[in-house]
Motif scaffolding. Structure first.
Motif, PDB file in Angstrom:
ATOM      1  N   VAL A  72       0.859  -1.180   0.000  1.00  0.00           N
ATOM      2  CA  VAL A  72       0.000   0.000   0.000  1.00  0.00           C
ATOM      3  C   VAL A  72       0.897   1.232   0.000  1.00  0.00           C
ATOM      4  O   VAL A  72       1.601   1.504   0.964  1.00  0.00           O
ATOM      5  CB  VAL A  72      -0.935   0.022   1.231  1.00  0.00           C
ATOM      6  N   GLU A  73       0.852   1.978  -1.092  1.00  0.00           N
ATOM      7  CA  GLU A  73       1.679   3.175  -1.246  1.00  0.00           C
ATOM      8  C   GLU A  73       0.864   4.426  -0.918  1.00  0.00           C
ATOM      9  O   GLU A  73      -0.361   4.384  -0.838  1.00  0.00           O
ATOM     10  CB  GLU A  73       2.225   3.257  -2.679  1.00  0.00           C
ATOM     11  N   ASP A  84       0.056   7.050  -2.665  1.00  0.00           N
ATOM     12  CA  ASP A  84      -0.959   7.421  -3.654  1.00  0.00           C
ATOM     13  C   ASP A  84      -2.238   6.615  -3.453  1.00  0.00           C
ATOM     14  O   ASP A  84      -3.348   7.152  -3.583  1.00  0.00           O
ATOM     15  CB  ASP A  84      -0.439   7.219  -5.077  1.00  0.00           C
ATOM     16  N   SER A  85      -2.081   5.330  -3.144  1.00  0.00           N
ATOM     17  CA  SER A  85      -3.251   4.485  -2.893  1.00  0.00           C
ATOM     18  C   SER A  85      -3.986   4.937  -1.640  1.00  0.00           C
ATOM     19  O   SER A  85      -5.219   4.963  -1.614  1.00  0.00           O
ATOM     20  CB  SER A  85      -2.836   3.024  -2.731  1.00  0.00           C
ATOM     21  N   GLY A 108      -5.893   8.109  -2.418  1.00  0.00           N
ATOM     22  CA  GLY A 108      -7.098   7.803  -3.193  1.00  0.00           C
ATOM     23  C   GLY A 108      -8.178   7.182  -2.330  1.00  0.00           C
ATOM     24  O   GLY A 108      -9.361   7.541  -2.439  1.00  0.00           O
ATOM     25  N   ALA A 109      -7.784   6.250  -1.461  1.00  0.00           N
ATOM     26  CA  ALA A 109      -8.753   5.612  -0.567  1.00  0.00           C
ATOM     27  C   ALA A 109      -9.364   6.646   0.371  1.00  0.00           C
ATOM     28  O   ALA A 109     -10.587   6.658   0.595  1.00  0.00           O
ATOM     29  CB  ALA A 109      -8.091   4.490   0.226  1.00  0.00           C
TER      30      ALA A 109
END
Length: 169
Positions: free
Chosen positions: A142-143, A145-146, A149-150
């Protein structure tokens, strides 16, 4: 009566069932991931021998941080599943993890602050989160950016549901 039956009887417009399934799964995952996070906090408290407070109380202390807030302000900052925030705040006060003082301007208002003892427990949660940040990408996949977004999607869902209640949509 479920949505498919209501649609078949002409009571509801057609629904994209794949999108509906994804929506329902997202709702379930929100609750489950929060519950798992509380499990992780409990495990950390147990591992460190911190038996006087529970996981929800530790998260309350962490969310309070070094600020001075009212109980309703604190409650709006987090979700304390299956818990009574007032009870937990009272208990934390009795155990010396926070102080509660009546406002001098409005005697009905209580302001809460974390004591040094409470800051130590909040620090446990801080350390846990910092440790997670070291391995979330490499091990969890899990980066940032993810996560961004989440978080954006969850804020939109929160706003959507809030509007549903406020405006009876």
């Amino acid at each position: 009566m479920n949505l498919a039956v209501r649609h078949a009887e002409g009571l509801e417009p057609p629904v994209n069932t794949q999108a509906l399934d994804a929506y329902i799964e997202a709702i379930r995952l929100i609750e489950r991931t929060h519950r798992r996070f509380l499990d992780v906090v409990k495990d950390e408290l147990d591992r460190l021998g911190e038996e006087e407070v529970n996981n929800v109380q530790a998260v309350l202390l962490h969310n309070l941080g070094r600020e001075v807030l009212t109980p309703s302000e604190l409650k709006s900052r987090g979700y304390y599943m299956g818990s009574n925030v007032s009870y937990n705040l009272k208990k934390l006060g009795e155990l010396g993890y926070l102080t509660q003082e009546r406002s001098t301007r409005d005697r009905r208002t209580v302001r809460i602050t974390v004591t040094e003892k409470g800051a130590r427990v909040a620090g446990i949660v801080d350390s846990l989160l910092a440790r997670h940040m070291q391995s979330l990408g490499p091990i969890g996949g899990v980066e940032q950016d993810s996560l961004d977004g989440a978080a954006q999607i969850l804020r939109r869902l929160d706003r959507f549901w809030k509007d549903q209640v406020l405006y009876r949509l």
